[in-house]
Design a protein around this motif. Structure first.
Motif, PDB file in Angstrom:
ATOM      1  N   LYS A   1     -84.352  49.896 -17.245  1.00  0.00           N
ATOM      2  CA  LYS A   1     -83.148  50.038 -17.872  1.00  0.00           C
ATOM      3  C   LYS A   1     -82.516  48.755 -18.379  1.00  0.00           C
ATOM      4  N   LYS A   2     -82.548  47.701 -17.496  1.00  0.00           N
ATOM      5  CA  LYS A   2     -81.997  46.416 -17.826  1.00  0.00           C
ATOM      6  C   LYS A   2     -82.557  45.549 -19.005  1.00  0.00           C
TER       7      LYS A   2
ATOM      8  N   LEU B   1     -93.058  40.836 -15.802  1.00  0.00           N
ATOM      9  CA  LEU B   1     -92.215  40.694 -15.027  1.00  0.00           C
ATOM     10  C   LEU B   1     -92.005  42.156 -14.349  1.00  0.00           C
ATOM     11  N   LEU B   2     -92.115  43.220 -14.745  1.00  0.00           N
ATOM     12  CA  LEU B   2     -92.073  44.400 -14.131  1.00  0.00           C
ATOM     13  C   LEU B   2     -93.370  44.539 -13.828  1.00  0.00           C
TER      14      LEU B   2
ATOM     15  N   GLN C   1     -91.893  52.713  -7.838  1.00  0.00           N
ATOM     16  CA  GLN C   1     -91.800  53.388  -9.171  1.00  0.00           C
ATOM     17  C   GLN C   1     -90.316  53.459  -9.732  1.00  0.00           C
ATOM     18  N   VAL C   2     -89.616  53.804  -8.858  1.00  0.00           N
ATOM     19  CA  VAL C   2     -88.085  54.142  -8.804  1.00  0.00           C
ATOM     20  C   VAL C   2     -87.252  52.775  -9.107  1.00  0.00           C
ATOM     21  N   SER C   3     -87.638  51.873  -8.260  1.00  0.00           N
ATOM     22  CA  SER C   3     -87.115  50.593  -8.569  1.00  0.00           C
ATOM     23  C   SER C   3     -87.383  49.778  -9.700  1.00  0.00           C
ATOM     24  N   ILE C   4     -88.526  50.042 -10.478  1.00  0.00           N
ATOM     25  CA  ILE C   4     -88.961  49.309 -11.514  1.00  0.00           C
ATOM     26  C   ILE C   4     -88.543  50.155 -12.616  1.00  0.00           C
TER      27      ILE C   4
ATOM     28  N   VAL D   1     -83.016  41.774 -14.685  1.00  0.00           N
ATOM     29  CA  VAL D   1     -84.006  42.853 -14.458  1.00  0.00           C
ATOM     30  C   VAL D   1     -84.589  42.642 -13.047  1.00  0.00           C
ATOM     31  N   ILE D   2     -84.714  41.316 -12.414  1.00  0.00           N
ATOM     32  CA  ILE D   2     -85.217  40.870 -11.136  1.00  0.00           C
ATOM     33  C   ILE D   2     -84.131  41.540 -10.251  1.00  0.00           C
TER      34      ILE D   2
END
Length: 286
Positions: free
Chosen positions: A265-266, A80-81, A257-260, A242-243
């Motif tokens: 963290k979720k 997913l990530l 990269q920051v968004s992922i 997470v989404i």
């Protein structure tokens, strides 16, 4: 595996302990069919009265989930990530129009199809595609998007908890149904009041089996199943959060990269990849 071990342990400890400490299992065995018919039958009948056909069918199908557990594990979260990173990176470098064909027909998309574990869950695909589509048509306020996604996750959670709630309601009723069975047994005993003490003792023992079975079925079988289904639902909802975290972070202007990383963290702690592990997986994405 653990639910099966737990069920075995419940029966072994209760009935095995009763036998070990000198209980006569014959009284329980003799009374069991009648008591189970009264308690179990009336519980199932009440369950059918209280719930819609959809909830009844879903509850029957969901019971097997206690043995399989939640559908999403570390592999699914990694995919997913990676999928979200590839989508967000494409949007960042090529623009929103570059993913339009993928979100319109995700089942035919080479991006989505690169992650087979995600493709097994239609709701996940629809959830991602719907909110990316909303972004493409102009909904770019991260707070509005976050609120909309949170509402849909809550709705999905509420609907998925129907089975747990229905089974918990049935579990709550079973001790009272055990009393009903016991009272019927006492009525039968009172009709035989002229019988000798050994006969009356057997009849009273059979009546008490009703109270025992109501409590046993409620607290040792049905209630744990309901509790387990609730825990599975709550765990699975983290997948969609997470989404939510990844998309809202992207709308707030953060790099892919920051968004992922915000989305990572979720992930539940049991399945969360560490930073370097995820970085290695993302670096392999072209």
């Amino acid at each position: 595996m653990f639910p099966a071990i737990g069920l075995f342990g419940v029966f072994f400890c209760v009935f095995g302990g009763y036998i070990i400490f000198g209980g006569k299992i014959g009284i329980i065995v003799e009374a069991l069919p009648k008591e189970v018919m009264i308690i179990g039958g009336s519980a199932v009948a009440s369950f059918l009265i209280a719930n819609s056909s959809h909830v009844i069918k879903k509850s029957m199908a969901d019971i097997k989930r206690i043995f399989g557990g939640a559908r999403f594990h570390k592999k699914e979260y990694m995919e997913l990530l990676s999928l979200l990173y590839q989508i967000l990176k494409t949007m960042k470098t090529k623009g929103v129009l570059a993913i339009e064909q993928h979100i319109e027909k995700p089942m035919e998309s080479n991006i989505f199809n690169a992650y087979p574990s995600i493709m097994k869950d239609p709701f996940t695909i629809k959830f991602i595609a719907d909110y990316l589509r909303m972004f493409s048509i102009g909904v770019d306020n991260p707070h509005e998007m976050e609120s909309l996604m949170e509402q849909e996750i809550e709705k999905a959670k509420h609907e998925d908890l129907h089975s747990s709630h229905a089974l918990q309601t049935m579990a709550d009723a079973m001790p009272a149904l055990g009393i009903v069975a016991a009272v019927l047994g006492v009525i039968k005993t009172m009709a035989s009041i002229n019988e000798p003490p050994e006969v009356l003792g057997k009849l009273i023992g059979g009546a008490l089996v009703g109270t025992f079975m109501g409590i046993f079925l409620s607290y040792c079988i049905v209630a744990p199943i309901a509790s387990r289904l609730k825990a599975i639902t709550e765990e699975e909802m983290q997948f969609y959060m997470v989404i939510q975290a990844a998309i809202t972070a992207h709308l707030a202007g953060y790099a892919p990269q920051v968004s992922i990383e915000a989305a990572r963290k979720k992930v539940p702690s049991d399945y969360m990849p560490d930073f370097n592990e995820l970085e290695e997986a993302l670096s392999a994405i072209s």
